[in-house]
Design an enzyme around this catalytic site. Sequence first.
Site, PDB file in Angstrom:
ATOM      1  N   ASP A  63       0.521   5.312   0.161  1.00  0.00           N
ATOM      2  CA  ASP A  63      -0.427   6.374   0.490  1.00  0.00           C
ATOM      3  C   ASP A  63       0.336   7.690   0.555  1.00  0.00           C
ATOM      4  OD1 ASP A  63      -2.223   8.168   1.796  1.00  0.00           O
ATOM      5  OD2 ASP A  63      -3.308   6.450   2.604  1.00  0.00           O
ATOM      6  N   ASP A 101       3.333   1.325   3.246  1.00  0.00           N
ATOM      7  CA  ASP A 101       2.712   1.259   4.571  1.00  0.00           C
ATOM      8  C   ASP A 101       2.954  -0.151   5.117  1.00  0.00           C
ATOM      9  OD1 ASP A 101       1.201   1.442   6.823  1.00  0.00           O
ATOM     10  OD2 ASP A 101      -0.670   1.976   5.825  1.00  0.00           O
ATOM     11  N   ASP A 161       0.847  -1.189   0.000  1.00  0.00           N
ATOM     12  CA  ASP A 161       0.000   0.000   0.000  1.00  0.00           C
ATOM     13  C   ASP A 161       0.882   1.238   0.000  1.00  0.00           C
ATOM     14  OD1 ASP A 161      -2.255   1.726   0.306  1.00  0.00           O
ATOM     15  OD2 ASP A 161      -1.884   1.790   2.463  1.00  0.00           O
TER      16      ASP A 161
END
Length: 302
Positions: A16, A205, A14
């Site tokens: 972000d 992440d 992930d």
Amino acid sequence: MSEKGWRGADLVFDLDADHLPGVDPSETTYKAMLAACKDALRRLLDFLEADFDFDTIRIVFSGGRGYHVHIRDESIQSLDSDARREIVDYVRGRDLDTDGLIRVASKSGTTQRLLRTEGGWGRRVHRELTALTEELRDLDEQSALDRLTEFEGIGEGRAETVLGAITRNPDAIAEGNMEAGGPGIRLITDALADRVADEQAAPIDEPVTTDTHRLIRLPGSLHGGSGLVVTPIDRADLDEFAPLTDAVPDRFTGTDIDIEVADPCRVDLSGDTIKLDRGVHSVPEHVGVFLMARGDAAKVTA
């Protein structure tokens, strides 16, 4: 229920924009944040494709502030959290040790310490070392010496030794020879390794990748914080993918709605930039949904 057991999980990464180094969500536009996140995505893909040789990669725009990358290779689905954390540490460049990037080789009866140039972090560090040597060759002698003394631990004497090695034996540097240029070349390589780890690591992440029970947003669904579509992206189409255009739902185009904006704002969607003052406005539905999902506006009802 007692007979159910964990069978495996995709390896998921992930990215972000909220977590990217140097990106301040309060000071950066949504469009700029997504552009920065795509740059980080390219770095992650370089690790997954070049270093790990994964070929079952699925890229998905999260619909929010970043991207998800799924590895659907059966060989990794059984990895536990500790094993996945090792992958995380690698792509983040955590505790990168230059000693681990050097191999010992024997040539013509002598032992040499060579930077691993064929792949991995060694390839990245060697690329920076090669770029530095090319930069030095383009400078006059004094400027080149001044450039070398910018590195910690490199005084005038070591700078002269390193520059002499680069001038007389550029092939040795190209081969990653850590003995050409004396101790100075190793100090420079250590500094370059630190810089490469800072600039080329993939700022993923970590909890998402290490959690083997994590649920990931379903492609094709709408992100509740933006009203944009969670969109799969073909690898070949990544460069052309424009999230603020390609992820706008068709359902929300072609119609206007009335909204009340709490504070002045700017919206970049579907190739248009819309600036709104505080108050009631009639806007394209996808713009209204975007602002309402972010809590920046409310729908006006008759």
